[in-house]
Write a protein that holds these residues in place. Structure first.
Motif, mmCIF file in Angstrom:
data_model
loop_
_atom_site.group_PDB
_atom_site.id
_atom_site.type_symbol
_atom_site.label_atom_id
_atom_site.label_comp_id
_atom_site.label_asym_id
_atom_site.label_seq_id
_atom_site.Cartn_x
_atom_site.Cartn_y
_atom_site.Cartn_z
ATOM 1 N N ARG A 165 -10.200 -6.144 14.258
ATOM 2 C CA ARG A 165 -10.058 -7.347 14.501
ATOM 3 C C ARG A 165 -8.277 -7.798 14.470
ATOM 4 O O ARG A 165 -8.104 -8.582 15.199
ATOM 5 C CB ARG A 165 -10.825 -8.065 13.379
ATOM 6 C CG ARG A 165 -12.270 -7.715 13.287
ATOM 7 C CD ARG A 165 -12.808 -8.175 12.069
ATOM 8 N NE ARG A 165 -14.090 -7.451 11.849
ATOM 9 C CZ ARG A 165 -14.622 -7.313 10.633
ATOM 10 N NH1 ARG A 165 -14.211 -7.609 9.591
ATOM 11 N NH2 ARG A 165 -15.546 -6.248 10.538
ATOM 12 N N TYR A 203 -9.343 -5.289 -2.872
ATOM 13 C CA TYR A 203 -9.476 -4.279 -1.823
ATOM 14 C C TYR A 203 -10.198 -3.265 -2.202
ATOM 15 O O TYR A 203 -10.485 -2.219 -1.660
ATOM 16 C CB TYR A 203 -7.978 -3.892 -1.816
ATOM 17 C CG TYR A 203 -6.915 -4.710 -1.077
ATOM 18 C CD1 TYR A 203 -7.267 -5.388 0.341
ATOM 19 C CD2 TYR A 203 -5.813 -5.491 -1.729
ATOM 20 C CE1 TYR A 203 -6.393 -6.108 0.600
ATOM 21 C CE2 TYR A 203 -5.132 -6.352 -1.439
ATOM 22 C CZ TYR A 203 -5.248 -6.822 -0.250
ATOM 23 O OH TYR A 203 -4.460 -7.646 0.381
ATOM 24 N N SER A 236 -12.972 -14.486 1.124
ATOM 25 C CA SER A 236 -12.366 -13.095 1.455
ATOM 26 C C SER A 236 -11.465 -12.774 0.310
ATOM 27 O O SER A 236 -11.130 -11.421 0.201
ATOM 28 C CB SER A 236 -11.661 -13.249 2.744
ATOM 29 O OG SER A 236 -12.641 -13.765 3.695
ATOM 30 N N PRO A 296 -3.147 -15.776 2.687
ATOM 31 C CA PRO A 296 -3.231 -15.325 1.050
ATOM 32 C C PRO A 296 -2.484 -14.080 0.796
ATOM 33 O O PRO A 296 -2.406 -13.975 -0.377
ATOM 34 C CB PRO A 296 -4.691 -15.226 1.146
ATOM 35 C CG PRO A 296 -5.512 -15.625 2.361
ATOM 36 C CD PRO A 296 -4.243 -15.669 3.293
ATOM 37 N N ARG A 312 -5.992 -19.814 -4.907
ATOM 38 C CA ARG A 312 -4.655 -19.601 -4.336
ATOM 39 C C ARG A 312 -4.710 -19.165 -3.040
ATOM 40 O O ARG A 312 -3.720 -19.578 -1.935
ATOM 41 C CB ARG A 312 -4.401 -18.041 -5.176
ATOM 42 C CG ARG A 312 -2.795 -17.819 -4.926
ATOM 43 C CD ARG A 312 -2.268 -16.452 -5.407
ATOM 44 N NE ARG A 312 -3.118 -15.482 -4.774
ATOM 45 C CZ ARG A 312 -2.994 -14.941 -3.517
ATOM 46 N NH1 ARG A 312 -1.970 -15.360 -2.882
ATOM 47 N NH2 ARG A 312 -3.738 -14.010 -3.239
ATOM 48 N N ALA A 352 -4.148 -3.083 6.284
ATOM 49 C CA ALA A 352 -4.377 -2.869 5.071
ATOM 50 C C ALA A 352 -4.631 -4.160 4.123
ATOM 51 O O ALA A 352 -5.740 -4.023 3.407
ATOM 52 C CB ALA A 352 -3.508 -1.705 4.417
ATOM 53 N N LYS A 353 -3.635 -4.649 4.223
ATOM 54 C CA LYS A 353 -3.763 -5.844 3.020
ATOM 55 C C LYS A 353 -4.445 -7.113 3.545
ATOM 56 O O LYS A 353 -4.891 -7.961 2.746
ATOM 57 C CB LYS A 353 -2.315 -6.133 2.588
ATOM 58 C CG LYS A 353 -1.457 -6.753 3.668
ATOM 59 C CD LYS A 353 -0.152 -6.935 3.162
ATOM 60 C CE LYS A 353 1.045 -7.541 4.299
ATOM 61 N NZ LYS A 353 2.274 -7.593 3.782
ATOM 62 N N CYS A 354 -4.914 -7.035 4.663
ATOM 63 C CA CYS A 354 -5.690 -8.436 5.447
ATOM 64 C C CYS A 354 -6.819 -8.506 4.856
ATOM 65 O O CYS A 354 -7.464 -7.484 4.552
ATOM 66 C CB CYS A 354 -5.734 -8.133 7.018
ATOM 67 S SG CYS A 354 -6.709 -9.138 7.825
ATOM 68 N N LEU A 355 -7.023 -9.580 4.622
ATOM 69 C CA LEU A 355 -8.694 -10.150 4.059
ATOM 70 C C LEU A 355 -9.510 -10.118 5.088
ATOM 71 O O LEU A 355 -10.763 -10.330 4.661
ATOM 72 C CB LEU A 355 -8.524 -11.043 2.915
ATOM 73 C CG LEU A 355 -7.598 -10.880 1.701
ATOM 74 C CD1 LEU A 355 -7.345 -12.385 1.199
ATOM 75 C CD2 LEU A 355 -8.075 -9.702 0.879
ATOM 76 N N SER A 356 -9.299 -10.334 6.126
ATOM 77 C CA SER A 356 -10.182 -10.693 7.424
ATOM 78 C C SER A 356 -10.813 -12.069 7.262
ATOM 79 O O SER A 356 -11.983 -12.014 7.553
ATOM 80 C CB SER A 356 -11.178 -9.480 7.291
ATOM 81 O OG SER A 356 -11.921 -9.414 8.605
ATOM 82 N N CYS A 357 -10.026 -12.870 6.536
ATOM 83 C CA CYS A 357 -10.375 -14.273 6.703
ATOM 84 C C CYS A 357 -10.019 -14.807 7.818
ATOM 85 O O CYS A 357 -9.475 -14.320 8.768
ATOM 86 C CB CYS A 357 -9.847 -15.048 5.311
ATOM 87 S SG CYS A 357 -8.210 -15.396 5.456
ATOM 88 N N GLY A 358 -10.249 -16.064 8.076
ATOM 89 C CA GLY A 358 -9.846 -16.900 9.453
ATOM 90 C C GLY A 358 -8.778 -17.846 9.370
ATOM 91 O O GLY A 358 -8.561 -18.339 10.099
ATOM 92 N N ALA A 359 -8.025 -17.795 8.229
ATOM 93 C CA ALA A 359 -6.948 -18.832 7.923
ATOM 94 C C ALA A 359 -5.965 -18.842 8.987
ATOM 95 O O ALA A 359 -5.510 -19.703 9.538
ATOM 96 C CB ALA A 359 -6.151 -18.584 6.517
ATOM 97 N N SER A 378 -13.361 -12.618 12.205
ATOM 98 C CA SER A 378 -14.590 -12.605 11.335
ATOM 99 C C SER A 378 -15.492 -11.421 12.226
ATOM 100 O O SER A 378 -15.299 -11.248 13.220
ATOM 101 C CB SER A 378 -15.178 -14.132 11.765
ATOM 102 O OG SER A 378 -16.483 -13.895 11.733
ATOM 103 N N ALA A 379 -16.121 -10.897 11.013
ATOM 104 C CA ALA A 379 -16.797 -9.718 11.531
ATOM 105 C C ALA A 379 -17.921 -10.375 12.673
ATOM 106 O O ALA A 379 -18.374 -9.408 13.451
ATOM 107 C CB ALA A 379 -17.641 -9.012 10.387
ATOM 108 N N CYS A 398 -12.306 -21.470 6.885
ATOM 109 C CA CYS A 398 -11.794 -19.996 7.167
ATOM 110 C C CYS A 398 -12.168 -19.013 6.387
ATOM 111 O O CYS A 398 -12.292 -17.949 6.331
ATOM 112 C CB CYS A 398 -10.166 -20.303 6.973
ATOM 113 S SG CYS A 398 -9.605 -20.403 5.304
ATOM 114 N N PHE A 405 0.880 -1.279 0.085
ATOM 115 C CA PHE A 405 -0.011 0.160 0.068
ATOM 116 C C PHE A 405 0.885 1.049 0.001
ATOM 117 O O PHE A 405 1.637 1.573 0.809
ATOM 118 C CB PHE A 405 -0.880 -0.153 1.214
ATOM 119 C CG PHE A 405 -2.118 -0.986 1.004
ATOM 120 C CD1 PHE A 405 -1.862 -2.508 0.763
ATOM 121 C CD2 PHE A 405 -3.480 -0.525 1.093
ATOM 122 C CE1 PHE A 405 -2.824 -3.152 0.745
ATOM 123 C CE2 PHE A 405 -4.432 -1.495 1.054
ATOM 124 C CZ PHE A 405 -4.176 -2.693 0.719
#
Lengths: 154, 319, 652, 358
Positions: free
Chosen positions: D298, B60, B214, D331, B267, D239-246, D279-280, B209, B37
């Protein structure tokens, strides 16, 4: 007790209120005999039917799913069946990749006056499902349970 | 990459009017890149474009709605941008698109397989034709084309479909290395129980997950996904293969006619479940019925949100 | 929710093939069911009272009735539960009659299936929520489509009741088929003497706006608030100034236009007024035959017209009308009999249709009321009538009885004798259908007083023999073949749905049967309603009808409209979509797919959200199946309600 | 207690098969391109050369488990009277987990402090934990994402394990570390391992040598808490986090769960399933209000919990075992090490500090 063992298979129908549900009523009024496997869920319009209901039914153990709505151009809501046609067609073509025969799911159009057509649809769809036999069922939370049983069946 | 400096110059020029520019930079080891970013002038230097720039940064964009955002896109990423624009999920005037001629990105899973293990990469040098990876005990030289992601091997859109800045020379329409959907077709030739069993076996290890979701640029429901909702209550929270398969069907169906096959779902999967195939299946059917391809025309309407009174390619059953 | 289940015997209709007591017993095991019983006739007064009593005694929060189709009695039972203080939507029906007991005889399967259907209904009911209607204003104007006798009756009744009426008629004049008739059965009184004054009333009624030679282009909106786009087809004559003097028609040199009003018997001028009593009495040009329009030469009518109303450049015009209800009275058309090769398929000029014959009998018709053979203008001696042409004939896709042919054939036979006392009429018939007041007596008069020879049998062949026609048929009562030398053959052509009925139905969003006749709301209890609120049916568009029935239906439809408009506001159906703004991400896919424009974008705390306009939403649920995260839910048919039904049926 | 055995590589499967007679045995195996712990199957290869994609977390803390089976029944005399019969579904039997890495198994010690606390013991966790024996495989070399030594551990740290297995030439040296562990080492397939002990020791030393210097994280709890209110810091980090739960689901020390009831007809189950703070829904309140509305909130919780809040109440123990799966499998390559170090180094802007004081 959803189905009678050995006699029936589990067939779920989603019918629009205005045409096909009426068509099924007309078939009833006309005393047009039909197989007893099918259970009908009434919805206002075929456009209300999320194709995922079809998959949900199959994954929950249905052996066949039948959707019926108004003939194209005759939708009570003008456009519902046009959307439905595209969405259901896509889902029907998708099912085989999951390991369900496409023929386990059919969609069609029956108007409120077409009692005989409804009888014909129910009879031939039920027959189609009986020819395919029971759909594969997922047993237990882990895949192994199902896979072992499938292997044993072979 | 040859045009990397040119790209940095373009970004430098545009940055004063932007809140952030999305690109890639190096990550925890030389074999990986990570989304970068760029907010300040000094961030620009870290920008790196290479076959490791795998991430689809369009993911994003909906979350940055309202901000002025620059985004560096590969050809495939630009299709996600087009799709987002088409669905009115982002505003064109808020987005500045930087395109470059993409010659393909790697598939980390293929590299991992080729190396046997990719946990100790010391250096990684990528030329036009090869990737040379030094692990602690050995140098591996891999042919780049073989390490490319499947989507790159069938790519028809190497250049960004839309861009405000395009650096480097456009590639035009390349000859794909493979034909579309070959793997899908092979899968489809399996027997019905084989196909049924395949998904049970593959999805059994799913940990729910939802990284697949996501990472998907078009899964715009985000925090409101039907997967974790009780109303509607499509899925239980049980570790149940039925619900796992059902979720993938939900995802694939919600993507029908929208998915650009960027492959982020697959991926992102931490346990390498081949979930892209389900979307490819949807897409191929969409293509066959509607001659429609998502993410190439910002003015198009996704086929499942429209209809024709007469459907040329839908033949209804006769009873 | 405490649920009560009532399983109806429907006399023996259900009980004969379903063990209703067993169904009730099984439903006692279902979650939330606290009371279950089987009853003889649930819809009867004691049956309904039983429900009311049970609601009170067991403090029920919801009711399931397993009986006939909800299309029959859902409204009935909703009122019942409402009487006991429950919200009307805390009610579900399981259809164990039309969908179970009437379609199979296996008692075990039927009982089992009924239990399933009740389980499904209770699972859904557990997720039902009380719903409340909203009130909305209505536009108390009514549109009548079609100006035949049914439409005229509906329009006049509405207009006399104080409503503003817009009448749209496809043809240049109102009057429909009845205006073409010479006399009517069984009274043999003059058709135009009865209808004429009614037509004039339409023209003169201050509450009626008439658009003749116009068609419905588009219908939008919903009950109480329809918006109609009417296409006024180009007449090339300014009707505001045309006085109907007829000079143009007298002088028009092009005399080869099809005379539609006279059913193609004879020709008419390119500019014409259909008949002297036409309403409106205005001229129009048939552009296909007008030399000025076709070739740019002539212009005689424009030169002679005293009011200067000819305009060769006229284009179709569109007007928009707002109404609150619609009466559809589009009538019927005659079956195209030329499909019958055995009757000559149209090759013999002296084989004509009953309606052509009617025009010939009419004093204002092309022959001035003289019966003449079209081939040579001679008076016929032997007239053969053939019934059931395009009726009760599966081979041509018309298995139904058109209802009125037996009667008009008898009338025409009588009139033939009146006109030509030396003539002899023969009627080939299948059965005589004369059900109606004084009808059977009338057919008997034709046979007994007027000496018409009725031959029970079909005609197998008509072929010319000299200047006559040989009609060969069977007399099934005598078991012999008969041949009649005929001078004129009149075919009692059956009725079929009006051309364009299907397209109009699509615009009206009403359904029609496989023959194109419009479907009534219920075959017995809702004969003039349709399944689209605010749209009513009158006359033969619903099925073949004679004049008294058509008029009766016209009045019935008017009564329905007047009833509807007796309130200033209507209650909306609360089975509409509702947006959960917490879940909505404002993608607008629902807005894109709603056929009614019932969803708008709104702003909520700076974010775009969907918003359903309740009075416009028709409750189709397309939005619900479109929204990926399920943020917009059709009330009473939510995802969870349908999923619960699926789960009730399929439990792994 | 000091029991050392030697097992020939060739006998590994036979040994596990022996153990499987009385225990459920879990071992890592290849599933697709991933390595996961699954019930031992002699037909399948044991994949222990490299750390598994998923830790053996689910062997003690299943992805979902039934807590209670319940059935409603009605009083036939009065259908309004509902009885509910609930039965706890307690896990039964013993289990052996073979092939976990020190970090994987050490993760359970962080669970223990929460689920085996005296005042509120989690009986489901307890039952599995007490009946599971861990045969842990010492690490030979670190991966680029490994950082166990940052968090007071190391490649041969046997904390929480019952047997430590070390790869030596031709086989494994097995050292019992607990009574449970000793009881496992009775098979005739096992030889006395005393003579090979030194080899194991050397392997341990070699592994330690390969480690690079670790930064000092002792100040992390305080520093991470200090940036709690600096949303800008967390927004950039996330910022780059996708907010998945991996990350959370792959984490050997993340122990959060959700409880849901699933009812069909008159029968139902209460299910406990993994949940994660990325997770939201995790903090979503019934009103629709979410106190952690963004991924920055989160991620702050995830990092804060591991490096500040948990150590704060658990004797300074960081609830991260340094396995690096959250980095490797993220990811988008979010690196928790980087975030912690940035938090430690974070210097508030001058203006910001003054504002705080005011």
């Amino acid at each position: 007790m959803p189905v009678l063992k050995g006699k029936e298979l589990r067939i779920v129908g989603f019918l629009c209120n205005w045409c096909s549900y009426g068509g099924a009523d007309t078939a009833g009024v006309g005393r047009f005999n039909q197989p007893t496997d099918l259970r009908i869920i009434r919805v206002p319009c075929s456009g209300r039917i999320d194709p995922l209901f079809v998959v949900k039914a199959l994954m929950n153990g249905a052996d066949g799913v039948l959707v019926s709505g108004c003939h194209p151009r005759d939708c009570h809501y003008a456009e519902g069946n046009f959307y439905a046609r595209r969405r259901l067609e896509i889902m029907q073509r998708f099912l085989p990749v999951l390991g369900y025969e496409a023929e386990r799911f059919e969609y069609t159009w029956v108007s409120a006056s077409e009692g005989q057509r409804w009888q014909q649809v129910v009879a031939s769809f039920t027959d189609q499902i009986h020819k395919l036999g029971p759909a594969p069922k997922i047993i237990g939370p882990q895949a192994a349970d199902t896979l072992n049983q499938m292997a044993a069946a072979l | 990459m040859k045009f990397q400096e040119e790209l940095k110059d373009s970004i430098r020029k545009a940055l004063p009017d932007l809140d952030v520019v999305l690109g890639w930079c190096g990550s925890f080891d030389p074999l990986h890149a990570t989304p970068h970013f760029i907010r300040r002038e000094e961030d620009i230097d870290k920008l790196e474009i290479s076959p490791l720039s795998v991430h689809n940064l369009a993911t994003y964009l909906p979350g940055l709605r309202g901000k002025k955002v620059g985004i560096v896109v590969k050809g495939c990423d630009s299709r996600s941008v087009v799709e987002l624009l088409q669905e009115n999920l982002i505003n064109r005037e808020d987005i500045t698109i930087f395109g470059f001629p993409c010659t393909g990105v790697v598939d980390q899973a293929k590299i991992k397989k080729a190396l046997g293990h990719a946990g100790n990469v010391r250096t990684c040098d990528i030329s036009d034709s090869a990737i040379v990876i030094q692990t602690e005990d050995k140098a591996h030289s891999l042919t780049l084309t073989q390490m490319l992601a499947d989507k790159c091997r069938t790519c028809r859109y190497p250049d960004a479909i839309i861009s405000d800045y395009f650096v480097g020379d456009k590639i035009g329409e390349p000859a794909p290395l493979e034909t579309d959907y070959a793997a899908l077709e092979a899968f489809e030739s399996l027997s019905v129980p084989e196909r049924f069993g395949y998904w049970l076996k593959e999805l059994d290890r799913c940990i729910r997950c939802y990284a697949c979701r996501s990472a998907c640029p078009l899964c715009v429901c985000r925090d409101h996904c039907a997967a974790e909702s009780r109303d509607p209550h499509w899925l239980s929270q049980e570790n149940n293969v039925r619900d796992k398969v059902m979720f993938q069907v939900i995802h694939a169906y919600h993507m029908a006619g929208r998915c650009t096959e960027c492959g982020e779902c697959q991926r992102a999967c931490p346990v390498d479940i081949p979930v892209l195939m389900l979307k490819q299946k949807m897409n191929r059917e969409i293509r066959d019925i509607f001659q429609y391809e998502a993410g190439v025309d910002p003015e198009a309407t996704p086929p499942l949100l429209s209809f024709n009174m007469e459907e040329e390619n839908i033949t209804e059953k006769e009873w | 929710m405490k649920i009560g289940v009532f399983v109806c015997h429907c006399g023996s209709n259900i009980e004969a093939t379903v063990d209703t007591a067993a169904v009730a017993a099984a439903s006692r095991e279902f979650p939330d069911v606290v009371f279950a019983t089987d009853t003889m006739y649930t819809c009867s007064e004691p049956g309904q009272d039983e429900i009311v009593a049970a609601i009170k005694e067991h403090n029920l929060g919801g009711v399931v009735v397993a009986s006939c189709t909800p299309r029959m009695h859902e409204q009935t039972f909703r009122r019942t539960v409402e009487r006991a203080g429950l919200n009307r939507y805390l009610f579900e029906m399981a259809n164990i009659r039309e969908h179970v007991s009437w379609i199979g005889k296996d008692r075990e399967s039927n009982t089992n299936k009924s239990v399933d259907l009740v389980r499904m209904a209770t699972e859904k009911l557990m997720r039902n929520r009380p719903l409340y209607s909203k009130k909305f204003d209505i536009n108390k104007r009514v549109l009548v489509i079609g100006g035949g006798v049914a439409g005229i009756q509906a329009a006049l009744d509405c207009a006399d009741g104080g409503l503003e009426v817009v009448m749209v008629e496809k043809a240049p004049t109102i009057g429909g088929k009845m205006a073409k008739l010479d006399k009517t059965f069984p009274t043999v009184d003059c058709s135009s003497c009865i209808l004429g004054p009614r037509m004039v009333d339409v023209a003169q009624h201050p509450n009626i706006t008439l658009y003749a030679y116009s068609e419905i282009e588009e219908i939008n909106g919903y009950v109480g608030n329809f918006e109609i786009k009417v296409k006024k087809k180009a007449t090339y004559v300014d009707w505001d100034s045309c006085t109907g003097c007829g000079i143009c028609m007298e002088k028009c040199p092009s005399k080869k236009a099809t005379d539609t009003f006279n059913e193609g018997i004879g020709k008419t001028t390119a500019i014409n007024i259909p008949f002297p009593q036409a309403i409106p009495k205005k001229a129009k040009i048939d552009p296909d035959f007008c030399t000025k329009i076709q070739k740019g030469k002539c212009g005689v009518c424009a030169k002679l017209c005293p009011s200067g109303c000819i305009n060769y450049e006229m284009q179709d015009e569109f007007v928009t009308e707002k109404v609150g209800a619609i009466v559809t009275a589009t009538g019927f058309d005659l079956f195209d009999w030329s499909i019958y090769g055995e009757y000559g398929a149209g090759r013999y000029p002296d084989v004509i249709t009953s309606l052509q014959y009617e025009r010939m009998l009419s004093a204002s018709g092309p022959t001035g009321g003289h019966i003449k053979r079209p081939s040579d203008g001679k008076e016929p001696k032997n007239v053969v009538f053939i019934q059931c042409v395009g009726s009760r004939d599966k081979s041509v896709g018309r298995p139904y009885c058109s209802g009125f042919c037996c009667m008009y054939t008898a009338k025409q036979a009588i009139l033939t004798k009146d006109h030509l006392p030396d003539s002899q009429s023969y009627v080939f018939y299948m059965d005589i259908r004369a059900i109606g007041k004084l009808y059977d007596e009338f057919t008997r008069r034709a046979m007994e007083e007027y000496d018409t020879k009725y031959i029970r049998g079909r005609v197998s062949m008509i072929y010319p023999q000299g200047d006559r026609l040989l009609v060969r048929g069977a007399d099934t009562l005598m078991g012999a073949q008969v041949e009649v030398d005929a001078d004129l053959v009149v075919l009692a052509v059956g009725a079929e749905a009006a051309a364009g009925a299907g397209e109009l139905a699509e615009k009206l969003r009403i359904s029609y049967d496989s023959y194109g006749f419009y479907m009534e709301g219920h075959p017995k209890l809702k004969p003039v309603e349709t399944n689209t609120a605010g749209v009513y049916l009158a006359g033969a568009c619903q099925g073949p009808k004679d004049i008294p029935s058509s008029v009766g239906q016209g009045s019935a439809a008017a009564a329905k409209v007047l009833g509807l408009f007796s309130k200033d506001q209507l209650e909306s159906d609360p089975q509409v979509s509702v947006v959960d703004i917490k879940r909505c991400i404002g993608c607008g896919k629902c807005i894109q797919t709603c056929p009614f424009g019932a969803i708008k974008e709104m702003e909520f705390r700076g974010m775009a959200k969907a918003d359903v306009i309740e009075t416009i939403c028709q409750g189709c649920g397309i939005c619900t199946s479109t929204c990926p995260q399920g943020a917009v839910q059709l009330q009473h048919f939510t995802d969870n309600q349908i999923l619960s039904e699926v789960n009730a049926l399929c439990r792994f | 207690m000091e029991l050392v055995k030697y097992l020939k590589s060739a006998d590994l499967k036979s040994w596990l098969q022996e153990l499987a007679r009385e225990n459920r045995v879990f071992a890592p195996r290849n599933e697709g391109d991933s390595v996961i712990f699954a019930p031992f199957d002699p037909e399948q290869e044991i994949a222990i050369v490299h750390p598994a994609t998923l830790p053996p977390k689910k062997t003690v803390f299943p992805q979902s488990e039934k807590l209670v089976d319940f059935t409603y029944s009605k009083d036939p005399e009065n259908l309004s009277r509902i009885m509910i019969d609930g039965k706890e579904v307690l896990p039964e039997g013993t289990a052996v987990v073979f092939g976990g890495r020190p970090c994987d198994v050490r993760g359970f010690t962080m669970f223990d402090r929460v689920y085996l606390a005296e005042k509120s013991t989690d009986i489901y966790y307890q039952a599995r934990r007490e009946n599971t024996t861990f045969i842990t495989l010492a690490c030979e070399k670190p991966e680029t994402t490994c950082f166990c030594h940052w968090v007071d551990s190391g490649p041969t740290d046997a904390t929480g394990s019952d047997v430590l297995a070390t790869v030596v030439d031709g086989g494994y040296v097995l050292e019992a570390l607990s009574d449970k562990g000793s009881k496992l080492l009775t098979s005739t397939l096992l030889e006395n391992g005393e003579s090979r002990k030194d080899e194991a020791r050397k392997a341990h030393e070699k592994a330690a040598e390969l480690l690079q210097d670790a930064p000092d994280l002792s100040g992390a709890p305080k520093k991470v808490l200090q940036v709690f209110d600096t949303m800008e810091f967390w927004e950039e980090a996330a910022a780059k986090c996708l907010s998945c739960g991996a990350c959370a689901y792959l984490c050997p020390s993340c122990y959060c769960f959700n409880i849901t009831d699933e009812t069909i007809g008159m029968k139902g189950t209460r299910i406990r399933s993994w949940d994660n703070c990325m997770s939201a829904q995790f903090t979503m309140e019934a009103s629709g209000h979410n106190p952690r509305p963004t991924k920055a909130h989160r991620l702050r919780n995830r990092v804060g919990h591991k490096f500040s809040y948990y150590p704060d109440i658990h004797d300074g123990v960081i609830s991260c075992c340094g396995c690096g799966r959250c980095i490797k499998s993220c990811p988008v390559g979010t690196d928790i090490r980087e975030i912690v170090l940035q938090a430690i180094e974070y210097e508030p802007a001058v203006g910001e500090e003054q504002a705080d004081e005011q």
